[in-house]
Design an enzyme around this catalytic site. Structure first.
Site, PDB file in Angstrom:
ATOM      1  CG  HIS A 121      -2.013  -0.985   1.191  1.00 33.80           C
ATOM      2  ND1 HIS A 121      -2.868  -1.151   0.123  1.00 33.80           N
ATOM      3  CD2 HIS A 121      -2.385  -1.927   2.115  1.00 33.80           C
ATOM      4  CE1 HIS A 121      -3.719  -2.141   0.383  1.00 33.80           C
ATOM      5  NE2 HIS A 121      -3.443  -2.625   1.570  1.00 33.80           N
ATOM      6  CG  ASP A 158      -3.153  -8.290   0.602  1.00 34.77           C
ATOM      7  OD1 ASP A 158      -2.436  -8.619   1.563  1.00 34.77           O
ATOM      8  OD2 ASP A 158      -4.161  -7.552   0.718  1.00 34.77           O
ATOM      9  CG  HIS A 160      -6.801  -5.099   1.602  1.00 36.44           C
ATOM     10  ND1 HIS A 160      -6.300  -6.006   2.509  1.00 36.44           N
ATOM     11  CD2 HIS A 160      -7.973  -4.639   2.125  1.00 36.44           C
ATOM     12  CE1 HIS A 160      -7.130  -6.090   3.555  1.00 36.44           C
ATOM     13  NE2 HIS A 160      -8.148  -5.273   3.337  1.00 36.44           N
ATOM     14  CG  ASP A 242      -5.400  -9.785   3.267  1.00 40.84           C
ATOM     15  OD1 ASP A 242      -5.131 -10.293   2.165  1.00 40.84           O
ATOM     16  OD2 ASP A 242      -5.051  -8.634   3.587  1.00 40.84           O
TER      17      ASP A 242
HETATM   18 ZN   LIG Z   1      -4.451  -6.994   2.612  1.00 40.41          ZN
END
Ligand SMILES: [Zn+2]
Length: 303
Positions: A121, A158, A160, A242
């Site tokens: 991120h 991931d 996200h 996740d």
């Molecule tokens: Zn994540």
């Protein structure tokens, strides 16, 4: 055999009580690695020149200056620094460098960096989403600029969107960046229309509640053909766990066997030269089981 890069310093990145990206994740990763044939290596301290492959000097200085001598400093709503955070982040950068060097030189075929804080991120000048430096993007740049590879690929599974990796590699025409992620979900980016400056970014959103079948279909239909056409010489993985059904931060329904299947298929690209780096994964038992599945395949394919 798979090379696994770790370091005690990763325990020195301490987040406030109740924060999901916590020190205990490392013990869960260790449980996942138990029983696998891994060759362990200590992550060397990364040098600042590696960080500067992706981030401006002013940002690096800002993160360093923000590190508190005790307690916590906060960089955004959910990104914290403790006294040991800078060393941990620099060990993660050193780990990806060492892993890329080992795999590109042919010393090993596969490697896994079990570090934290995560990285995908972190944008050029913005720490966010628990991340300080774009570790995997830095690894991709190392392969291109230091080793002279012509084509590399990053796959981010991931749950996200890897907005930071996308930002850092937006103009990098030598690197395919492919991300699958739940949408809508934090950080809100990752629409299919986001294609990179040279069309080398591939975003594949997945619907909340979808599981392994939808994931496999999406990879078969979109990601694998893109990788096949790209012909990367090295594949890097942003390995967040996740998307597991038990993860508290998201709503996909993947199981450990889905991570095994995906890893197996990814190892068919880039001549099997694969460097994977830990990102998310916040249910400790799910993390342990998913790491066992993922690194188990890297171990088999690393022989
Ligand atoms: Zn994540």
């Amino acid at each position: 055999m798979v090379l696994v890069y770790t370091h005690e310093a990763f325990r020195g990145h301490v987040t406030p009580p109740g924060h999901p990206e916590r020190v205990e994740r490392l013990a869960a990763v260790e449980r996942g690695l138990a029983g696998l044939q891994v060759e362990r290596r200590a992550c060397p301290l990364g040098d600042e020149a590696e960080v500067l492959r992706c981030h401006p000097a002013g940002y690096l200085a800002r993160v360093k200056a923000a590190v508190p001598s005790e307690g916590w400093a906060q960089l955004d709503g959910d990104t914290f620094l403790s006294p040991g955070s800078f060393e941990a982040a620099m060990r993660a950068v050193g780990g990806i460098r060492a892993a890329v060097d080992a795999v590109v030189s042919g010393e090993a075929r596969t490697a896994f960096v079990a570090g934290r804080p995560p990285g995908h991120h972190a944008e050029r000048e913005t720490a966010m989403g628990f991340c300080l430096f774009g570790t995997v993007a830095i690894g991709a740049k190392r392969a291109l600029d230091h080793h002279g590879l012509k084509r590399v690929a990053v796959v981010d599974f991931d749950v996200h969107h890897g907005n930071g990796t996308q930002d850092l590699l937006w103009d990098e025409g030598r690197c395919l960046f492919a991300s699958t992620h739940q949408m809508p979900l934090y950080p809100g980016t990752g629409r299919p229309e986001e294609r990179g400056a040279q069309g080398q970014v591939l975003n594949v959103p997945l619907r909340e509640g979808s599981g392994g079948r939808a994931m496999r279909e999406a990879y078969e239909r979109l990601v694998f053909p893109a990788l096949e056409a790209w012909e990367p010489e090295l594949l890097l993985i942003s390995a967040g766990f996740d998307a597991h059904a038990d993860d508290p931060l998201a709503g996909l329904e993947w199981q450990p066997e889905d991570y095994a299947w995906l890893t197996e298929r990814l190892c068919d690209f880039a001549g099997g030269r694969v460097v994977s780096s830990l990102e998310g994964g916040y249910d400790l038992d799910a993390l342990a089981a998913s790491v066992a599945a993922h690194v188990g395949v890297l171990e088999e394919r690393g022989r």
